[in-house]
Design an enzyme around this catalytic site. Structure first.
Site, PDB file in Angstrom:
ATOM      1  N   LYS A 110       0.773  -1.337   0.013  1.00  0.00           N
ATOM      2  CA  LYS A 110       0.108  -0.106  -0.225  1.00  0.00           C
ATOM      3  C   LYS A 110       0.944   1.180   0.011  1.00  0.00           C
ATOM      4  CE  LYS A 110      -4.428  -1.666   0.505  1.00  0.00           C
ATOM      5  NZ  LYS A 110      -5.412  -2.548   1.090  1.00  0.00           N
ATOM      6  N   LYS A 192      -4.275  -9.912  -6.692  1.00  0.00           N
ATOM      7  CA  LYS A 192      -5.634 -10.286  -6.225  1.00  0.00           C
ATOM      8  C   LYS A 192      -6.766  -9.524  -6.534  1.00  0.00           C
ATOM      9  CE  LYS A 192      -6.399  -7.788  -1.717  1.00  0.00           C
ATOM     10  NZ  LYS A 192      -6.887  -7.647  -0.685  1.00  0.00           N
ATOM     11  N   LYS A 195     -11.106  -4.236  -4.321  1.00  0.00           N
ATOM     12  CA  LYS A 195     -12.192  -3.233  -4.553  1.00  0.00           C
ATOM     13  C   LYS A 195     -11.829  -1.947  -4.970  1.00  0.00           C
ATOM     14  CE  LYS A 195     -13.715  -3.993   0.092  1.00  0.00           C
ATOM     15  NZ  LYS A 195     -12.494  -3.687   0.900  1.00  0.00           N
TER      16      LYS A 195
END
Ligand code: AQP
Length: 325
Positions: A110, A192, A195
Site C-alpha cells: 500500500k 488479487k 475493491k
C-alpha cells in the site's frame, strides 16, 4: 469459541471478499458466537472521500445482511463506535516492535501504491487489527490469504502481552477457506481481486447481469484452448475455474471433464450465467434493504451495545494488568 472478522468500507464488496471471508462467516454464525465489524478506522489509512464514508459504511452493512449474515445469530457493528478499539491499539502499540510493522506485506504494497499517503496509521494498521481481534478474546479469525500475516502478528502481540503483564488474551487462529482464499483479478490474474483496483477486474456482489457478462467475457485468459487448472501456466483460466467451482459446488476435476473439448467462449458463457443466477438473491435482498434504512441502523446500534460490553470488560483487564487503574 468466538469468531471475529471485518471488512473495510472502501467500496463495493466483490466476490473475492465473499468467497475469502463472508461465505465462511455465514457458516460459522450457525455454529458459534460471531462478531463481525465494519472497520471504518482501517478505511481511513488509504486515500478516501470523507463525504462518502458514511454511505460506504451503510453499503457494507446492507451487503453483510444481503449476503446472509443474521443479526439474531451474530453481533455486527461499526468499529469507530466502540472506542475501546482505539484505546487498546495505543496500549498494544507500546509492546509492538517497529520492525514487525515495517516488514508487513500490506504496508509495503500500500505504501508503494499510495506514495503520497504513507502515514503512521497505515504502518499501525496491524496493531489496530490486533486490537479488534484481541478485544473479543477471539479464537478464530476467518479471512482471505492477504490478511494471514496480520493475524499471525496479532498472535505474537497477544503472547507478548500475556508474558509481560499476565494472562489476558487468547492467541487467535486464522481460518482460511481451502479454496478461494485468494481470488485473483479478472484483468491481471497475478494480482488479487481488489475493491480499489481496476473495476473491470472485479465482480461486485451486486453487479447487474449485463455487467457480470461483460466482465467475464472480457476476462484475461491464457494461451492454448484447454480448460485446465494450472495456476502457474494458466493463471487466468485457473482463477475462473476456482470461481466456477465455489459457486457451483462442483469439484475442479469435474469441471475440467464437463468442459473438455469446449473453448474458452463456451466456458465463460456458462460461468457468466452461473454468477448471474447465484448473485440474483443478493441483488434482490439488497434492493429490499435499501428501503429499510431505520432497520439497518437499529441492527448496528444493537450490535454496538453488545460489542461494547465485551470490549469494555477486556480493556478493564488490560489496564489493570498494565497498572493503569
Ligand atoms: N481477492 C480476494 N480473495 C479472497 N479474499 C479476499 N479478501 C479481500 N480480497 C480478497 C478478504 O476480504 C476481507 C475483507 O477485505 P478488506 O476489505 O478488509 O480489505 P482488503 O483485503 O484490502 O480487500 P480489498 O478488496 O483488496 O480492498 P481494498 O481495495 O480497499 O484494499 C478480508 O478477509 C480479506 O482477506
Amino acid at each position: 469459541m468466538r469468531v471475529f472478522s471485518g471488512i473495510r468500507p472502501t467500496g463495493e464488496l466483490h466476490i473475492g471478499n465473499y468467497l475469502g471471508a463472508i461465505k465462511q462467516w455465514i457458516e460459522l454464525q450457525e455454529k458459534t458466537e460471531c462478531v463481525f465489524c465494519i472497520v471504518d478506522l482501517h478505511a481511513v489509512t488509504t486515500p478516501y472521500e470523507p463525504e462518502n464514508l458514511q454511505a460506504n459504511i451503510k453499503d457494507v452493512a446492507i451487503a453483510y445482511l444481503a449476503a446472509g449474515l443474521n443479526p439474531e445469530k451474530c453481533i455486527f457493528f461499526v468499529q469507530s463506535e466502540v472506542k475501546e478499539h482505539t484505546e487498546l491499539t495505543w496500549l498494544l502499540g507500546t509492546i509492538t516492535p517497529l520492525g514487525d510493522l515495517q516488514r508487513m506485506t500490506q504496508f509495503k504494497e500500500k505504501s508503494k501504491k499510495h506514495k503520497e499517503y504513507v502515514n503512521a496509521g497505515l504502518l499501525n494498521y496491524p496493531i489496530l487489527m490486533a486490537a479488534d481481534i484481541l478485544l473479543y478474546k477471539t479464537d478464530l479469525v476467518p479471512v482471505g490469504k492477504d490478511q494471514e500475516q496480520h493475524v499471525e502478528l496479532a498472535r505474537t502481540i497477544a503472547r507478548k502481552f500475556n508474558k509481560t503483564f499476565g494472562e489476558v488474551f487468547k492467541e487467535p487462529k486464522v481460518v482460511l477457506p481451502k479454496i478461494g482464499a485468494k481470488i485473483m483479478s479478472l484483468q491481471k490474474p497475478a494480482k488479487k481481486m481488489s475493491k480499489t483496483d481496476d473495476p473491470r477486474g472485479c465482480i461486485g456482489l451486486f453487479d447487474e447481469p449485463e455487467e457480470i457478462e461483460k466482465k467475464i467475457l472480457a476476462a484475461v485468459t491464457d494461451t492454448g484452448r484447454a480448460i485446465r487448472y494450472n495456476p502457474k501456466l494458466k493463471p487466468g483460466i485457473s482463477n475462473l475455474l476456482t470461481i466456477y467451482s465455489l459457486f457451483s459446488g462442483k469439484g475442479i476435476k469435474e469441471l475440467e471433464r464437463k468442459f473438455k473439448g469446449k473453448g474458452y467462449a463456451d466456458f465463460k458463457k456458462s460461468l457468466a450465467e452461473l454468477l448471474i443466477n447465484s448473485l440474483e438473491p443478493f441483488r434482490r435482498k439488497r434492493k429490499e434493504l435499501l428501503q429499510r434504512e431505520v432497520y439497518v441502523k437499529e441492527i448496528l446500534a444493537k450490535g454496538q451495545k453488545r460489542a461494547q460490553i465485551i470490549a469494555q470488560s477486556t480493556l478493564q483487564d488490560v489496564k489493570k494488568k498494565m497498572g493503569l487503574t
